[in-house]
Scaffold this active site. Structure first.
Site, PDB file in Angstrom:
ATOM      1  CB  CYS A  85      -0.865   0.076   1.226  1.00 23.04           C
ATOM      2  SG  CYS A  85      -1.986   1.569   1.243  1.00 23.04           S
TER       3      CYS A  85
ATOM      4  CB  CYS B 202      -0.813   2.708   3.987  1.00 23.28           C
ATOM      5  SG  CYS B 202      -2.157   2.001   3.118  1.00 23.28           S
ATOM      6  CG  ASP B 203       2.921   1.357   4.348  1.00 20.64           C
ATOM      7  OD1 ASP B 203       2.058   1.539   5.326  1.00 20.64           O
ATOM      8  OD2 ASP B 203       2.753  -0.054   4.156  1.00 20.64           O
TER       9      ASP B 203
END
Ligand code: NAP
Length: 308
Positions: free
Chosen positions: A134, A137-138
């Site tokens: 992701c 997200c990261d």
């Protein structure tokens, strides 16, 4: 035990769209949306191809809007993770991870799909230590660092483009020369100076030891092996349907794990329907999921209203 006419499993575009149609047909509808209701779109940065939005919309905003729409129509959304479905005819009993149970006259499976992994050496051990599925997200954790993205679909390209905003060098590694990603996005990637591509290449190992230090890559045409130094590996090689929990139930799955449905989104069990990526072979798009959710919601509502 919670009692409802229709229990929908999954609060992504398929589940929400189904709920809107069912609720508006007078059916008492609940959604068990899982720990983070909203599905894959919550990990999508910008959506430009969902009809009705002039400007790109974030996945979070789109899902938040759908959830508010459902709630306005009286649909209750819980964070239960359903792990078991029992029964071959209504009412069906469903059990959640925390032990909560539901009894429903009809069930609509809209459980979506989750990231597929490469399955190569080092990948599992380094998840959370540089290996991620992701970028949204990261990605920020890799600010100023060199990263690779694996895959040749829209997700890989969008992840790679997203990462170029804060990583000095992004390398997209893809196993062949052709891409599944759309031409506009591929062209944008080609025009991005800090994005390069390694084509006809597969990742054979993710190197550590404590966190990612590189990937071992083999060219499938020449068999040449090289190490690409990087701090992050973003895996974007498609998705697998989230249907493992249905094994052992009466619902028929295809060998790929997809739920088998007919043109009305009915499964092999009367009273159980499915929609979205958990039963979509080819067109895994948010707008398609919403469309199949609408069909499933209409079918499920008609079924319930006929059997009152
Ligand atoms: P995808 O289109 O299925 O692409 C997966 C990619 O991973 C393919 O390039 C595939 O290679 C490669 N791959 C699969 N298994 C692999 C393995 N074991 N090792 C190395 N490479 C592997 O998946 P996606 O990119 O996640 O997209 C899923 C769906 O969502 C698509 O319909 C896509 O259009 C859609 N989507 C749309 C948007 C958007 O429109 N904004 C954004 C994201 C996703 P091959 O091509 O060689 O098979």
């Amino acid at each position: 035990m919670k009692e409802t006419d229709l229990l929908i499993i999954g609060a992504g575009p398929a589940g929400c769209s189904a709920a809107v149609y069912a609720a508006r047909a007078g059916v008492k509808t609940m959604i068990a949306g899982g720990a983070m209701p909203g599905g894959q779109l919550l990990q999508t940065n910008e959506i430009e191809n969902y009809a009705g939005f002039v400007n790109p919309v974030s996945g979070f905003e789109l899902m938040d809007t759908m959830h508010k729409q459902c709630k306005r129509l009286g649909v209750q959304i819980t964070t239960d993770v359903i792990t078991k479905l029992e029964g071959t005819q209504p009412p069906f009993t469903l059990t959640a991870a925390g032990g909560e149970t539901y009894r429903a006259k009809a069930v609509l499976i809209a459980a979506g799909a989750s990231a597929r992994w490469l399955g190569v050496r080092g990948e599992e051990a380094l998840k959370g230590h540089g290996v991620s599925a992701c970028a949204t997200c990261d990605g920020f954790f890799f600010k100023g660092k060199e990263v690779v993205v694996v895959g040749g679909g829209n997700t890989a390209f969008e992840d790679a483009l997203f990462l170029t905003q804060f990583c000095p060098k992004v390398t997209l590694i893809h196993r062949r020369e052709g891409f599944r990603a759309d031409a506009v996005t591929v062209e944008k990637a080609k025009q991005t100076p800090n994005l390069s591509m390694l084509l006809n290449c597969v990742v054979e190992e993710v190197l550590g030891p404590e966190s990612v230090s590189g990937v071992v890559v083999r060219n499938v045409q020449t068999n040449r092996v090289q190490t690409v130094a990087c701090s992050g590996v973003f895996v974007a090689v498609g998705a697998v349907p989230q249907t493992a929990w249905l094994r052992g139930s009466a619902v028929e799955l295809l060998p790929s794990g997809l739920v088998k449905v007919d043109a009305q989104q009915r499964t092999n069990v009367e009273g159980i329907f499915a929609a979205g990526d958990c039963c979509e072979e080819q067109f895994r798009q948010a707008v398609v999921a919403a469309g199949s959710g609408a069909k499933a919601g209409i079918s499920a509502a008609a079924y319930i209203n006929l059997h009152r």
